[in-house]
Design a protein around this motif. Structure first.
Motif, PDB file in Angstrom:
ATOM      1  N   PHE A 145      -5.829  -5.337  -7.812  1.00  0.00           N
ATOM      2  CA  PHE A 145      -5.363  -4.292  -6.889  1.00  0.00           C
ATOM      3  C   PHE A 145      -3.910  -4.484  -6.460  1.00  0.00           C
ATOM      4  O   PHE A 145      -3.329  -3.639  -5.804  1.00  0.00           O
ATOM      5  N   ARG A 181      -2.308   1.272  -6.585  1.00  0.00           N
ATOM      6  CA  ARG A 181      -0.872   1.009  -6.724  1.00  0.00           C
ATOM      7  C   ARG A 181      -0.447   1.175  -8.170  1.00  0.00           C
ATOM      8  O   ARG A 181      -1.101   0.636  -9.077  1.00  0.00           O
ATOM      9  N   GLN A 237       2.990 -16.586  -0.910  1.00  0.00           N
ATOM     10  CA  GLN A 237       1.949 -15.604  -1.259  1.00  0.00           C
ATOM     11  C   GLN A 237       0.668 -16.337  -1.608  1.00  0.00           C
ATOM     12  O   GLN A 237      -0.432 -15.798  -1.472  1.00  0.00           O
ATOM     13  N   GLN A 280      -8.085   0.213   3.689  1.00  0.00           N
ATOM     14  CA  GLN A 280      -8.670   1.017   2.614  1.00  0.00           C
ATOM     15  C   GLN A 280      -7.933   0.674   1.329  1.00  0.00           C
ATOM     16  O   GLN A 280      -6.699   0.565   1.346  1.00  0.00           O
ATOM     17  N   TYR A 281      -8.675   0.569   0.262  1.00  0.00           N
ATOM     18  CA  TYR A 281      -8.040   0.318  -1.026  1.00  0.00           C
ATOM     19  C   TYR A 281      -7.028   1.426  -1.319  1.00  0.00           C
ATOM     20  O   TYR A 281      -7.319   2.615  -1.178  1.00  0.00           O
ATOM     21  N   ARG A 318     -10.616 -12.056  -8.386  1.00  0.00           N
ATOM     22  CA  ARG A 318     -10.328 -13.065  -7.349  1.00  0.00           C
ATOM     23  C   ARG A 318     -10.682 -14.476  -7.834  1.00  0.00           C
ATOM     24  O   ARG A 318     -10.241 -15.460  -7.277  1.00  0.00           O
ATOM     25  N   GLN A 366     -11.411 -10.564   0.986  1.00  0.00           N
ATOM     26  CA  GLN A 366     -11.308  -9.195   0.440  1.00  0.00           C
ATOM     27  C   GLN A 366     -12.636  -8.453   0.366  1.00  0.00           C
ATOM     28  O   GLN A 366     -12.718  -7.290   0.759  1.00  0.00           O
ATOM     29  N   ASP A 387      -8.451 -11.146   5.301  1.00  0.00           N
ATOM     30  CA  ASP A 387      -8.118  -9.761   4.936  1.00  0.00           C
ATOM     31  C   ASP A 387      -9.294  -9.186   4.152  1.00  0.00           C
ATOM     32  O   ASP A 387      -9.950  -9.913   3.390  1.00  0.00           O
ATOM     33  N   ARG A 434       0.857  -1.187   0.000  1.00  0.00           N
ATOM     34  CA  ARG A 434       0.000   0.000   0.000  1.00  0.00           C
ATOM     35  C   ARG A 434       0.892   1.236   0.000  1.00  0.00           C
ATOM     36  O   ARG A 434       2.056   1.153   0.370  1.00  0.00           O
TER      37      ARG A 434
HETATM   38  N1  SAH Z   1      -0.673 -13.109  -0.620  1.00  0.00           N
HETATM   39  C1  SAH Z   1      -1.741 -12.607   0.109  1.00  0.00           C
HETATM   40  C2  SAH Z   1      -1.850 -11.120   0.066  1.00  0.00           C
HETATM   41  C3  SAH Z   1      -0.698 -10.389   0.545  1.00  0.00           C
HETATM   42  S1  SAH Z   1      -1.064  -8.733   0.688  1.00  0.00           S
HETATM   43  C4  SAH Z   1      -3.026 -13.119  -0.458  1.00  0.00           C
HETATM   44  O1  SAH Z   1      -3.104 -13.458  -1.605  1.00  0.00           O
HETATM   45  O2  SAH Z   1      -3.995 -13.065   0.271  1.00  0.00           O
HETATM   46  C5  SAH Z   1      -2.009  -8.749   2.182  1.00  0.00           C
HETATM   47  C6  SAH Z   1      -3.293  -8.045   2.056  1.00  0.00           C
HETATM   48  O3  SAH Z   1      -3.088  -6.697   1.699  1.00  0.00           O
HETATM   49  C7  SAH Z   1      -4.223  -8.556   0.983  1.00  0.00           C
HETATM   50  O4  SAH Z   1      -4.905  -9.700   1.380  1.00  0.00           O
HETATM   51  C8  SAH Z   1      -5.142  -7.383   0.777  1.00  0.00           C
HETATM   52  O5  SAH Z   1      -6.209  -7.416   1.685  1.00  0.00           O
HETATM   53  C9  SAH Z   1      -4.258  -6.200   1.122  1.00  0.00           C
HETATM   54  N2  SAH Z   1      -3.920  -5.436  -0.081  1.00  0.00           N
HETATM   55  C10 SAH Z   1      -3.232  -5.853  -1.155  1.00  0.00           C
HETATM   56  N3  SAH Z   1      -3.178  -4.864  -2.086  1.00  0.00           N
HETATM   57  C11 SAH Z   1      -3.842  -3.812  -1.561  1.00  0.00           C
HETATM   58  C12 SAH Z   1      -4.140  -2.506  -2.049  1.00  0.00           C
HETATM   59  N4  SAH Z   1      -3.779  -2.102  -3.251  1.00  0.00           N
HETATM   60  N5  SAH Z   1      -4.854  -1.692  -1.236  1.00  0.00           N
HETATM   61  C13 SAH Z   1      -5.259  -2.104  -0.022  1.00  0.00           C
HETATM   62  N6  SAH Z   1      -5.012  -3.315   0.476  1.00  0.00           N
HETATM   63  C14 SAH Z   1      -4.314  -4.170  -0.285  1.00  0.00           C
END
Ligand code: SAH
Ligand code: SF4
Ligand code: F3S
Length: 456
Positions: free
Chosen positions: A166, A343, A204, A339-340, A281, A269, A307, A51
């Motif tokens: 994302f 990236r 991951q 929060q989203y 997903r 998510q 998450d 993030r």
């Molecule tokens: N490998 C793990 C994810 C790692 S990142 C999986 O696949 O579940 C950990 C968490 O960060 C993710 O599950 C997601 O909820 C959050 N995340 C990833 N990218 C994000 C973004 N662009 N904005 C906000 N949260 C994010």
């Protein structure tokens, strides 16, 4: 001559593992870890790009380290500053542009070459940049692992081919890549020999684990079974699982292997199928709920964590309400929510219908309130129960030791220091804000505690 090494780790458990392995690689060169960067000879920032907030931390830390570097230079020394990990991989060039005090930038696939890279830094001026994804086997090039405590991480799979819209991980960690079962077992045995009692298998996409070469039919369930036979290894965990890859043999393993801990981190998510599709997903809420039901069917005391991302582009009030409904129907023991964060280079960042920050903030607060309630409710069910704790650190108060329950809750109890590294039974007395308070009931240690109390 010993040299002082300071590694600061950001981000996920895989970075924690990588940092430990960097220390292993550097040990033969005389580097010993020190608790502060202040007069270290080598500082490594092992960074996270997931993030925006995570990656911005690096640049502010680099600014602050300049002072320590200058102080060291003033007395004729040198502090080599390295940036490793996912920000290094994604923004290597930008780091060298924005921070001229950085000597070395290298990605997650290059750290086994640290000795050469450090020699190169000593030889030349300017920044050394190592962010190629090489095909050579990083893991084969690493020295044997050693545990730094009773609970250890072990990477079995790295990278990701899922490309959730994302997420930066497929770009920072590269393509999905599994290690051979023998290499994993050898590393697990080395960790147990050096004091590990619990191993968390990392990837991951850990449940997409599939071995390599001749073993390419291996599965996570098979691997867990194999590791289960290691004497002295008491607890096995794995993280992070993708809901799409929870296969029946893994579910069955939860019912059959007592060493496999009854908690699974299964990030969903969002609770809206529309958003899950937009996130790529590749599973529905119905699929997810079926998987949860099967897992609970295999082991009745199994609990879940997850998450969540709120405010993904296009998320409506109704989509968000669906997430709250999903939370209600699953009942999580624990969860992380964010929060989203758009990236750079990811498809979702390019979408027009970004959700306004105040809306994201309000949704996150509502979601977190609900998740916190569930966590409190789950913790409250522990009061009065007798459970096992793996003691792995001193407690906050004198005479206390602390550790983790099978469900990863922090638990503390009055206990002798000799309990460190042992799994012992405790009775949970109360829920404190961030931990559970307990009384040691394990006869092996409770006796020791009473006799030392009598002696005093
Ligand atoms: N490998 C793990 C994810 C790692 S990142 C999986 O696949 O579940 C950990 C968490 O960060 C993710 O599950 C997601 O909820 C959050 N995340 C990833 N990218 C994000 C973004 N662009 N904005 C906000 N949260 C994010
Ligand atoms: Fe990122 Fe999705 Fe891969 Fe997890 S599965 S690492 S969220 S792309
Ligand atoms: Fe962060 Fe890289 Fe882990 S982006 S979450 S450190 S895989």
């Amino acid at each position: 001559m010993t040299k002082k090494l300071f590694i600061r780790t950001y981000g996920c458990q895989m970075n924690v593992y990588d940092s430990a392995r960097m220390a292993d690689v550097l040990a033969p060169l005389g580097y010993r870890s020190v608790p502060s960067a202040d007069d270290a000879d080598l500082v490594i920032l092992n960074t996270c790009h997931i993030r925006e907030k995570a990656s911005e931390k690096v640049f502010s830390k680099l600014g602050r380290l300049r002072v320590a570097q200058e102080a060291k230079a003033a007395i004729g020394g040198r502090m080599v500053l390295a940036v490793a990990g996912c920000v290094a991989q994604a923004e290597g060039e930008e780091i060298t542009r924005r921070a001229n005090n950085v000597d070395l930038v290298f990605g997650p696939q290059a750290y086994h070459r640290l000795p050469e890279m450090i020699a190169e830094v000593a030889r030349k001026t300017g920044t050394v940049l190592e962010t190629d994804f090489t095909v050579e086997e990083k893991f084969d090039a690493l020295p044997p692992a050693s545990a730094t405590g009773p609970s250890a991480f072990l990477t079995i799979q790295e990278g990701c081919d899922k490309f959730c819209t994302f997420c930066v991980v497929p770009y920072t960690r590269g393509a999905e890549h599994s290690r051979a079962p023998e290499a994993i077992e050898a590393e697990a045995r080395a960790l147990v020999r050096t004091g590990a009692r619990e191993i968390t298998l990392l990837g991951q996409n850990v449940n997409a684990y599939r071995g390599i070469g001749a073993d390419s039919a291996a599965t996570l369930a098979g691997l867990v079974r194999r590791l289960s036979d290691i004497e002295g290894l008491e607890r096995i965990r794995y993280t992070t699982s993708h809901p799409r890859d929870v296969r029946d043999d893994l579910i069955a393993a939860h019912g059959e292997l007592p060493k496999l801990m009854p908690m699974i981190h299964l990030p969903v998510q969002s609770g809206s199928n529309r958003i899950l599709t937009a996130m790529n997903r590749r599973h529905s809420i119905e699929d997810y709920l079926r998987t949860v039901e099967k897992l609970r069917g295999a082991r009745s005391d199994l609990v879940l964590s997850s998450d969540f991302i709120v405010g993904f582009p296009g998320e409506s009030d109704a989509d968000f309400e669906a997430t709250l409904d999903l939370v209600d129907s699953v009942e999580y023991a624990q969860a992380y929510s964010f929060q989203y964060s758009p990236r750079p280079g990811t498809p979702a960042a390019m979408l027009d219908d970004q959700v306004a920050v105040p809306v994201k903030a309000e949704r996150l607060a509502r979601l977190q309130e609900r998740l916190n309630h569930q966590q409190d409710r789950f913790n409250a069910t522990m009061v009065g129960k007798t459970i096992d704790v793996l003691f792995d650190r001193p407690g906050r108060h004198p005479g206390q030791m602390a550790g983790r329950s099978p469900y990863l809750q922090a638990v503390s109890a009055d206990a002798p220091e000799s309990i460190y590294g042992n799994i012992a039974a405790v009775r949970i007395d109360a829920c404190l804000p961030n931990s559970l308070a307990a009384t040691l009931v394990d006869p092996r240690f409770a006796t020791e505690l009473n006799s030392s109390a009598n002696a005093a």
